[in-house]
Design a protein around this motif. Sequence first.
Motif, PDB file in Angstrom:
ATOM      1  N   GLN A  70      -3.228  10.599   7.793  1.00 18.08           N
ATOM      2  CA  GLN A  70      -2.364   9.524   7.366  1.00 18.08           C
ATOM      3  C   GLN A  70      -3.147   8.308   6.939  1.00 18.08           C
ATOM      4  O   GLN A  70      -4.168   8.238   7.614  1.00 18.08           O
ATOM      5  N   VAL A  71      -2.873   7.719   5.911  1.00 23.29           N
ATOM      6  CA  VAL A  71      -3.725   6.661   5.524  1.00 23.29           C
ATOM      7  C   VAL A  71      -2.979   5.681   4.721  1.00 23.29           C
ATOM      8  O   VAL A  71      -1.930   6.063   3.770  1.00 23.29           O
ATOM      9  N   ASP A  72      -2.954   4.310   4.963  1.00 17.08           N
ATOM     10  CA  ASP A  72      -2.329   3.445   3.988  1.00 17.08           C
ATOM     11  C   ASP A  72      -3.264   3.034   3.020  1.00 17.08           C
ATOM     12  O   ASP A  72      -4.304   2.407   3.161  1.00 17.08           O
ATOM     13  N   ALA A  73      -2.966   3.666   1.892  1.00 16.12           N
ATOM     14  CA  ALA A  73      -4.091   3.509   0.656  1.00 16.12           C
ATOM     15  C   ALA A  73      -3.732   2.387  -0.355  1.00 16.12           C
ATOM     16  O   ALA A  73      -2.507   2.119  -0.674  1.00 16.12           O
ATOM     17  N   SER A  74      -4.895   1.687  -0.711  1.00 10.96           N
ATOM     18  CA  SER A  74      -4.638   0.733  -1.932  1.00 10.96           C
ATOM     19  C   SER A  74      -4.905   1.480  -3.058  1.00 10.96           C
ATOM     20  O   SER A  74      -4.816   2.574  -3.459  1.00 10.96           O
ATOM     21  N   ASP A  75      -4.311   0.800  -4.163  1.00 15.41           N
ATOM     22  CA  ASP A  75      -4.276   1.181  -5.406  1.00 15.41           C
ATOM     23  C   ASP A  75      -5.768   1.799  -5.873  1.00 15.41           C
ATOM     24  O   ASP A  75      -5.871   2.791  -6.472  1.00 15.41           O
ATOM     25  N   GLN A  76      -7.005   1.323  -5.329  1.00  7.22           N
ATOM     26  CA  GLN A  76      -8.278   1.681  -5.556  1.00  7.22           C
ATOM     27  C   GLN A  76      -8.485   2.935  -5.099  1.00  7.22           C
ATOM     28  O   GLN A  76      -9.104   3.872  -5.483  1.00  7.22           O
ATOM     29  N   SER A  77      -8.054   3.406  -3.520  1.00  7.05           N
ATOM     30  CA  SER A  77      -8.374   4.464  -3.055  1.00  7.05           C
ATOM     31  C   SER A  77      -7.248   5.544  -3.275  1.00  7.05           C
ATOM     32  O   SER A  77      -7.527   6.827  -3.096  1.00  7.05           O
ATOM     33  N   ARG A  78      -6.083   5.178  -3.814  1.00 11.97           N
ATOM     34  CA  ARG A  78      -5.040   6.209  -3.911  1.00 11.97           C
ATOM     35  C   ARG A  78      -5.481   7.327  -4.826  1.00 11.97           C
ATOM     36  O   ARG A  78      -5.381   8.534  -4.576  1.00 11.97           O
ATOM     37  N   PRO A  79      -6.173   7.324  -5.976  1.00 11.02           N
ATOM     38  CA  PRO A  79      -6.339   8.379  -6.820  1.00 11.02           C
ATOM     39  C   PRO A  79      -7.713   9.368  -6.249  1.00 11.02           C
ATOM     40  O   PRO A  79      -7.484  10.477  -6.405  1.00 11.02           O
ATOM     41  N   GLU A  85       0.923  -1.193  -0.121  1.00 11.65           N
ATOM     42  CA  GLU A  85      -0.085   0.068   0.067  1.00 11.65           C
ATOM     43  C   GLU A  85       0.900   1.156   0.014  1.00 11.65           C
ATOM     44  O   GLU A  85       2.120   1.194   0.011  1.00 11.65           O
ATOM     45  N   THR A  86       0.235   2.457  -0.075  1.00  8.95           N
ATOM     46  CA  THR A  86       1.143   3.673  -0.369  1.00  8.95           C
ATOM     47  C   THR A  86       0.505   4.467   1.145  1.00  8.95           C
ATOM     48  O   THR A  86      -0.535   4.763   1.230  1.00  8.95           O
ATOM     49  N   LEU A  87       1.710   5.056   1.812  1.00  8.07           N
ATOM     50  CA  LEU A  87       1.389   5.841   2.969  1.00  8.07           C
ATOM     51  C   LEU A  87       1.253   7.323   2.135  1.00  8.07           C
ATOM     52  O   LEU A  87       2.103   7.548   1.666  1.00  8.07           O
ATOM     53  N   MET A  88       0.045   7.825   2.390  1.00 14.52           N
ATOM     54  CA  MET A  88      -0.418   9.097   2.130  1.00 14.52           C
ATOM     55  C   MET A  88      -0.561   9.896   3.049  1.00 14.52           C
ATOM     56  O   MET A  88      -1.203   9.585   4.375  1.00 14.52           O
TER      57      MET A  88
END
Length: 262
Positions: A232-241, A105-108
């Motif tokens: 902060q959020v650990d974003a999945s590919d679906q939620s990142r956009p 996941e992506t830390l955003m």
Amino acid sequence: MDHAEVLAQFDRDMREGARPDGPGAVVEHAEGVVRQIGSEQGWNGVLWSQLSGLAEADVDAVITDQVRYFTGLGREFEWKLYGHDRPADLGGRLRGAGFTPEPEETLMIAECGELRLDAEPPEGIELRPVTDRAGVDLMVDVHEQAFGTDSSQLRHQLLAQLDADPDTVVAVVALAGDVPVSSARMELTPGAGFAGLWGGGTVPTWRGRGIYRALVAHRARIAADRGYRYLQVDASDQSRPILGRLGFVPLTTTTPYVYAPR
């Protein structure tokens, strides 16, 4: 936002200086790591490690120590690895020690004052706070439909938090009439600069209508009102956009490495 500075603050606040995430959990500073020991139904794992500069054999020894420790407790546990953690081959060493990586996941991160918080739920959708067992049941029902996983751990965690310290969690469910269609929660760590967004999910037939976006904005407004500077959020590919359009920026990746005692 100074990305390097904010990431360093995140490491200090939420990882090296981590607080227990719920009643009964304990955070320990062991040699080379910060780890949380929760109940059998709670979260157990390594939150932070300081292994840079160690010899390869010493890195492996720290990993082995954590496997031995959690296995001795009879706990499955997670080593939460971030993209900037060192040594660079730590993920490979964890796999070699018997850990299984889950999806990256992506830390955003977003600064509350810079977010676009005008997103409202679509017509016919009500956002209802979760404050009791009935609300938790609705939330768990959505979570299982949205992610296709057992949510007994989430149920246990939420009920314990709401009973012991409801100010540390904000949970909300989106309803279409009486039908729960989306849900999410926010963890509020006292004294930290970051509020954490977790578990945002919508049942498949209700996706693409702006409900997830409205849930993010709803929680962000609450965090800002309570004095938190960052989300902060650990974003999945679906939620990142979606998060990117709201004003979140990616700082690094995060991958859960899971070890299940044999």
